[in-house]
Design a protein around this motif. Structure first.
Motif, short mmCIF file in Angstrom:
data_model
loop_
_atom_site.label_atom_id
_atom_site.label_comp_id
_atom_site.label_asym_id
_atom_site.label_seq_id
_atom_site.Cartn_x
_atom_site.Cartn_y
_atom_site.Cartn_z
N VAL A 108 0.83 -1.21 0.00
CA VAL A 108 0.00 0.00 0.00
C VAL A 108 0.87 1.26 0.00
O VAL A 108 0.45 2.34 -0.45
N THR A 162 -0.25 -6.59 -2.18
CA THR A 162 -0.86 -6.95 -0.90
C THR A 162 -2.36 -6.64 -0.97
O THR A 162 -2.82 -5.90 -1.84
N ARG A 163 -3.06 -7.18 -0.03
CA ARG A 163 -4.49 -6.89 0.02
C ARG A 163 -4.74 -5.42 0.30
O ARG A 163 -5.68 -4.83 -0.23
N GLN A 211 -3.60 -10.01 -6.08
CA GLN A 211 -3.41 -10.17 -4.63
C GLN A 211 -2.75 -11.49 -4.28
O GLN A 211 -3.17 -12.56 -4.73
N VAL A 212 -1.74 -11.38 -3.44
CA VAL A 212 -1.00 -12.56 -2.98
C VAL A 212 -1.30 -12.74 -1.50
O VAL A 212 -1.25 -11.78 -0.74
N GLN A 265 -3.29 -15.13 1.89
CA GLN A 265 -4.30 -16.06 2.40
C GLN A 265 -5.58 -16.00 1.59
O GLN A 265 -6.19 -17.02 1.29
N THR A 266 -6.02 -14.79 1.26
CA THR A 266 -7.25 -14.65 0.49
C THR A 266 -6.93 -14.25 -0.95
O THR A 266 -7.80 -13.82 -1.68
N GLY A 293 7.95 -2.38 -0.25
CA GLY A 293 7.07 -1.68 0.70
C GLY A 293 5.99 -2.58 1.25
O GLY A 293 4.83 -2.18 1.35
N SER A 331 4.93 -5.00 4.50
CA SER A 331 5.32 -5.23 5.89
C SER A 331 5.55 -6.71 6.19
O SER A 331 6.44 -7.07 6.95
N GLN A 334 -1.11 -12.78 6.97
CA GLN A 334 -1.99 -13.15 5.85
C GLN A 334 -1.27 -13.03 4.51
O GLN A 334 -1.63 -13.71 3.56
N HIS A 335 -0.29 -12.15 4.42
CA HIS A 335 0.49 -12.05 3.18
C HIS A 335 1.50 -13.21 3.13
O HIS A 335 1.65 -13.85 2.08
N ASN A 357 12.38 -1.82 1.82
CA ASN A 357 11.52 -1.28 2.87
C ASN A 357 12.31 -0.22 3.66
O ASN A 357 13.52 -0.31 3.76
N LEU A 413 11.23 3.36 -1.38
CA LEU A 413 11.01 2.63 -2.64
C LEU A 413 11.04 3.57 -3.85
O LEU A 413 11.45 3.17 -4.94
C1 LIG Z 1 -9.04 -12.20 6.88
C2 LIG Z 1 -7.90 -11.42 6.29
C3 LIG Z 1 -7.35 -11.85 5.10
C4 LIG Z 1 -6.28 -11.16 4.54
N1 LIG Z 1 -5.73 -11.60 3.36
C5 LIG Z 1 -4.65 -10.98 2.87
C6 LIG Z 1 -4.01 -11.44 1.69
O1 LIG Z 1 -4.43 -12.41 1.05
N2 LIG Z 1 -2.92 -10.78 1.25
C7 LIG Z 1 -2.39 -9.69 1.91
O2 LIG Z 1 -1.38 -9.15 1.46
N3 LIG Z 1 -2.99 -9.22 3.01
C8 LIG Z 1 -4.10 -9.82 3.50
N4 LIG Z 1 -4.71 -9.31 4.60
C9 LIG Z 1 -4.25 -7.98 5.10
C10 LIG Z 1 -3.01 -8.05 5.98
O3 LIG Z 1 -3.37 -8.30 7.32
C11 LIG Z 1 -2.21 -6.72 5.93
O4 LIG Z 1 -3.07 -5.68 6.28
C12 LIG Z 1 -1.62 -6.41 4.56
O5 LIG Z 1 -0.91 -7.51 4.05
C13 LIG Z 1 -0.66 -5.23 4.71
O6 LIG Z 1 -0.28 -4.78 3.45
P1 LIG Z 1 0.98 -3.84 3.23
O7 LIG Z 1 2.23 -4.60 3.58
O8 LIG Z 1 0.85 -3.29 1.85
O9 LIG Z 1 0.74 -2.61 4.21
P2 LIG Z 1 1.35 -2.26 5.62
O10 LIG Z 1 1.22 -3.37 6.59
O11 LIG Z 1 0.75 -0.94 5.99
O12 LIG Z 1 2.92 -2.08 5.36
C14 LIG Z 1 3.49 -1.07 4.61
C15 LIG Z 1 4.99 -1.29 4.60
O13 LIG Z 1 5.58 -0.37 3.70
C16 LIG Z 1 6.76 0.17 4.29
N5 LIG Z 1 6.94 1.49 3.68
C17 LIG Z 1 6.21 2.61 3.88
N6 LIG Z 1 6.63 3.61 3.08
C18 LIG Z 1 7.67 3.10 2.35
C19 LIG Z 1 8.51 3.62 1.34
N7 LIG Z 1 8.37 4.88 0.89
N8 LIG Z 1 9.46 2.82 0.81
C20 LIG Z 1 9.63 1.54 1.25
N9 LIG Z 1 8.85 0.99 2.20
C21 LIG Z 1 7.87 1.76 2.74
C22 LIG Z 1 6.47 0.21 5.77
O14 LIG Z 1 7.68 0.19 6.52
C23 LIG Z 1 5.67 -1.10 5.94
O15 LIG Z 1 6.54 -2.19 6.21
C24 LIG Z 1 -5.78 -9.99 5.18
C25 LIG Z 1 -6.35 -9.57 6.38
C26 LIG Z 1 -7.40 -10.27 6.94
C27 LIG Z 1 -7.98 -9.79 8.23
#
Ligand SMILES: Cc1cc2nc3c(=O)[nH]c(=O)nc-3n(C[C@H](O)[C@H](O)[C@H](O)COP(=O)(O)OP(=O)(O)OC[C@H]3O[C@@H](n4cnc5c(N)ncnc54)[C@H](O)[C@@H]3O)c2cc1C
Length: 313
Positions: A199, A224-225, A238-239, A241-242, A255, A257, A261-262, A276, A295
């Motif tokens: 995200v 990511t989701r 999307q990669v 669990q779901t 970027g 985390s 679930q990922h 990251n 990034l």
């Molecule tokens: C039932 C359920 C099912 C789910 N299924 C999935 C699934 O299938 N797939 C999935 O991915 N998620 C799934 N999720 C969501 C999951 O819990 C996380 O919310 C999601 O994976 C987080 O995505 P993210 O890493 O993009 O965001 P965040 O967790 O917000 O992480 C963002 C990361 O980016 C880094 N960052 C920020 N700015 C920069 C920058 N400028 N340069 C470099 N790094 C940076 C931060 O340090 C952080 O590590 C599910 C959740 C539930 C409850």
């Protein structure tokens, strides 16, 4: 012991996952590959080239066009009497068809198989991939869905006979529309390299940076989701669990985390490069290489360096 495997194909092309599934189930016995659809002569020819395939059975007709489960299941029900194993990929079609077939035959399906230990023992992930369960089945027939990404592809070089299966495909449902993500990148579930964005990429336009890096490496694009929910990437990227389960040789996680679930979707990945800003992020801690930094600065630098070195796949 004989196996009937449902082939996976789309837009007139056999999915690369089918050769992986053939390789997986060929240890159980001779494999008949079932190809269903409309205008699928080319798909059947491609299927006949996969080593380990004894016969390609082809069911053509409008009823199979959208792989509607009631039509597919009624054909499978008649064919199943001849086979000890009926298998499909753990894809949208396989997940839809196999439990219905199991209910009709009063059998327990064994889903999401990632390893076949012997003819009646199978491994499958449970608790969102945090544990692996060994299932021993003493049923007379086994209905399986398999994760293609967990298996290597069978080689080509066969010339199996192609035979029609006679059946009238009828379904109470009809496909009104199909929406696809146009992409010239490799298939996410079977790609050797995947570049995934989180995200923090910030926007759909920002995601083009992820795509640029993927194009340089002939890699598939994942997300990511959180990125999908924000509308930065389409749902079928999307990669997790779901989302899709991937097992590339290299995963470049940008970027991301590394929420549980990922991680559930990337357990078969061989090497991880994390980009990251946070060295303490779970994915940074488990990565083989961490590029600590923003990034938006790191990826253009990486692309420029790949260009300078003339690295292209
Ligand atoms: C039932 C359920 C099912 C789910 N299924 C999935 C699934 O299938 N797939 C999935 O991915 N998620 C799934 N999720 C969501 C999951 O819990 C996380 O919310 C999601 O994976 C987080 O995505 P993210 O890493 O993009 O965001 P965040 O967790 O917000 O992480 C963002 C990361 O980016 C880094 N960052 C920020 N700015 C920069 C920058 N400028 N340069 C470099 N790094 C940076 C931060 O340090 C952080 O590590 C599910 C959740 C539930 C409850």
């Amino acid at each position: 012991m004989s196996v009937l495997l449902l082939a996976d194909h789309d837009l007139g092309l056999l999915s690369p996952s089918t050769a992986r599934l053939v390789n997986a189930v060929s240890q159980l016995g001779p494999v008949d590959l079932l190809v269903l659809g409309e205008g699928i002569d080319q798909v059947a020819t491609e299927a006949s080239k996969i080593s380990g395939v004894s016969r390609v059975l082809v069911g053509q007709g409008a009823g199979y066009g959208g792989m509607l489960p009631d039509a597919v299941v009624s054909l499978l029900e008649t064919l199943t009497v001849r086979y000890q194993y009926v298998a499909a990929g753990a894809t949208a079609v396989g997940r839809d068809v196999m439990p219905r077939l199991a209910a009709k035959l009063d059998l327990m399906p064994i889903t999401d198989v990632v390893a076949i230990l012997d003819p009646s023992r199978f491994e499958r992930p449970i608790y969102a991939g945090n544990a692996v369960q060994t299932v021993t089945s003493n049923q007379a027939k086994h209905l399986l869905t398999l994760r293609a990404s967990a298996f290597r592809a069978a080689p080509l070089g066969n010339d199996a006979p192609i035979e029609p299966v006679e059946s009238a495909a009828t379904s109470a449902a009809r496909v009104i529309a199909g929406h696809r993500t146009e992409s010239d990148t490799p298939d996410l579930a079977t790609a050797q390299i995947v570049v995934g964005g989180g995200v923090s990429v910030g926007s759909a336009e920002g995601f083009q940076l992820i795509q640029q890096l993927a194009q340089r490496l002939n890699a598939a694009v994942g997300a990511t989701r959180a990125a999908v929910d924000a509308g930065y990437a389409p749902n079928d990227w999307q990669v997790g669990q779901t989302g899709k389960i991937i097992a590339p040789d290299l995963y470049i996680a940008v970027g991301i985390s590394g929420a549980l679930q990922h991680l559930a979707g990337i357990q078969g990945v061989k090497k991880i490069i994390a980009i990251n800003t946070d060295a303490e992020a779970p994915l940074s801690k488990m990565a083989d290489v961490v590029l600590l930094g923003d990034l938006f600065k790191t990826i253009p630098e990486l692309i420029a360096e790949l260009d300078r070195l003339g690295v292209k796949r």
